[in-house]
Design a protein around this motif. Structure first.
Motif, PDB file in Angstrom:
ATOM      1  N   PRO A   1       5.799  26.051  -7.316  1.00 23.72           N
ATOM      2  CA  PRO A   1       6.829  26.408  -8.298  1.00 23.72           C
ATOM      3  C   PRO A   1       6.442  27.666  -9.082  1.00 23.72           C
ATOM      4  N   LEU A   2       7.426  28.515  -9.330  1.00 21.22           N
ATOM      5  CA  LEU A   2       7.216  29.727 -10.120  1.00 21.22           C
ATOM      6  C   LEU A   2       8.141  29.672 -11.329  1.00 21.22           C
ATOM      7  N   ALA A   3       7.635  30.081 -12.470  1.00 26.43           N
ATOM      8  CA  ALA A   3       8.426  30.036 -13.695  1.00 26.43           C
ATOM      9  C   ALA A   3       9.461  31.155 -13.701  1.00 26.43           C
ATOM     10  N   ASP A   4      10.667  30.840 -14.152  1.00 25.48           N
ATOM     11  CA  ASP A   4      11.702  31.867 -14.297  1.00 25.48           C
ATOM     12  C   ASP A   4      11.195  32.972 -15.223  1.00 25.48           C
ATOM     13  N   GLY A   5      11.378  34.198 -14.784  1.00 31.13           N
ATOM     14  CA  GLY A   5      10.992  35.335 -15.606  1.00 31.13           C
ATOM     15  C   GLY A   5       9.543  35.742 -15.476  1.00 31.13           C
ATOM     16  N   CYS A   6       8.768  35.055 -14.611  1.00 36.37           N
ATOM     17  CA  CYS A   6       7.353  35.439 -14.499  1.00 36.37           C
ATOM     18  C   CYS A   6       7.248  36.794 -13.790  1.00 36.37           C
ATOM     19  N   ALA A   7       6.319  37.598 -14.262  1.00 34.26           N
ATOM     20  CA  ALA A   7       6.094  38.927 -13.681  1.00 34.26           C
ATOM     21  C   ALA A   7       5.086  38.808 -12.542  1.00 34.26           C
ATOM     22  N   ILE A   8       5.353  39.545 -11.459  1.00 31.18           N
ATOM     23  CA  ILE A   8       4.455  39.530 -10.304  1.00 31.18           C
ATOM     24  C   ILE A   8       4.186  40.950  -9.823  1.00 31.18           C
ATOM     25  N   ARG A   9       3.056  41.094  -9.161  1.00 34.25           N
ATOM     26  CA  ARG A   9       2.744  42.293  -8.393  1.00 34.25           C
ATOM     27  C   ARG A   9       3.012  41.903  -6.948  1.00 34.25           C
TER      28      ARG A   9
ATOM     29  N   GLU B   1      16.340  30.491  -7.560  1.00 32.00           N
ATOM     30  CA  GLU B   1      17.680  30.400  -6.978  1.00 32.00           C
ATOM     31  C   GLU B   1      18.139  28.946  -7.067  1.00 32.00           C
ATOM     32  N   SER B   2      19.364  28.691  -6.688  1.00 28.84           N
ATOM     33  CA  SER B   2      19.897  27.330  -6.798  1.00 28.84           C
ATOM     34  C   SER B   2      19.239  26.365  -5.798  1.00 28.84           C
ATOM     35  N   GLU B   3      18.844  26.856  -4.623  1.00 31.70           N
ATOM     36  CA  GLU B   3      18.180  26.001  -3.645  1.00 31.70           C
ATOM     37  C   GLU B   3      16.717  25.813  -4.005  1.00 31.70           C
ATOM     38  N   PRO B   4      16.178  24.605  -3.795  1.00 28.40           N
ATOM     39  CA  PRO B   4      14.755  24.377  -4.087  1.00 28.40           C
ATOM     40  C   PRO B   4      13.862  25.319  -3.279  1.00 28.40           C
ATOM     41  N   GLU B   5      12.799  25.786  -3.910  1.00 29.90           N
ATOM     42  CA  GLU B   5      11.781  26.652  -3.306  1.00 29.90           C
ATOM     43  C   GLU B   5      12.294  28.056  -2.960  1.00 29.90           C
ATOM     44  N   HIS B   6      13.522  28.384  -3.339  1.00 27.36           N
ATOM     45  CA  HIS B   6      14.091  29.717  -3.111  1.00 27.36           C
ATOM     46  C   HIS B   6      14.037  30.510  -4.417  1.00 27.36           C
ATOM     47  N   TYR B   7      13.528  31.734  -4.326  1.00 28.11           N
ATOM     48  CA  TYR B   7      13.396  32.598  -5.505  1.00 28.11           C
ATOM     49  C   TYR B   7      13.881  34.004  -5.166  1.00 28.11           C
TER      50      TYR B   7
END
Length: 198
Positions: A120-128, A149-155
């Motif tokens: 899981p990744l937090a909404d708004g988290c910054a990534i490189r 995204e609305s589907e699980p595990e989709h970002y």
């Protein structure tokens, strides 16, 4: 930035369904998205090298289109030389790919990409990120912000720091991929609609 605002910013860019490797590295506490100069200094040398080679190839292709039909052999030689360089660069770039940070895109374009993540990744988290499209001689290093995204595990990753030449390379790659997909679809349709024997 609100998710709706980010989607509006990403909308002007074409996106295509495509599976590519991408390394995602969440930023550490206190780490921030760099400005343009800092980003340029951070980009690993292989990414800069492939970007420059792609720029040269694009210019060469423009010049070669202006040659007459008698230069076909020269065009073929140049294309073969370019392919050799691409193979060497793909090998060099493979060293930049960390399997522990590897994910796969579902779609990509000039505004960002969608991807799968079992963690899981937090909404708004910054990534490189390090995005690899070796078959198109494109590799991009930059920063983004993740939205679920609305589907699980989709970002979705919206680009927040990216060189314009890298954005342009992604746009060109998206259009090349679309052209290949459309051609393959037309060929399949032609085979299905082919002459029937009676």
């Amino acid at each position: 930035m609100a998710q709706q605002e980010q989607q509006i910013m990403a909308d002007p860019y074409f996106s295509i369904d495509y599976r590519a490797q991408v390394n995602l590295i969440p930023l550490a506490d206190g780490e921030t998205v760099p400005d343009a100069d800092t980003l340029e200094a951070q980009i690993p040398a292989p990414f800069k090298l492939i970007s420059e080679v792609t720029r040269i190839d694009t210019n060469n292709a423009r010049l070669l289109r202006n040659l007459d039909e008698h230069a076909a052999e020269l065009v073929e030689i140049i294309n073969l030389q370019s392919r050799k360089i691409d193979l060497v660069l793909s090998y060099v770039l493979a060293g930049e790919d960390d399997p522990t940070e590897r994910h796969h895109t579902l779609s990509l374009g000039g505004g960002g990409f969608t991807f799968l993540s079992r963690q899981p990744l937090a909404d708004g988290c910054a990534i490189r990120f390090k995005l690899f499209l070796p078959e198109l001689s494109v590799a991009v290093y930059g920063y983004g912000e993740v939205q679920a995204e609305s589907e699980p595990e989709h970002y979705r990753c919206h680009f927040t720091a990216l060189r314009e030449q890298d954005r342009d390379a992604l746009i060109r790659a998206s259009l090349q991929l679309q052209a290949k997909q459309l051609k393959a679809r037309a060929e399949r349709r032609a085979q299905q609609d082919g002459p029937t024997t009676s």
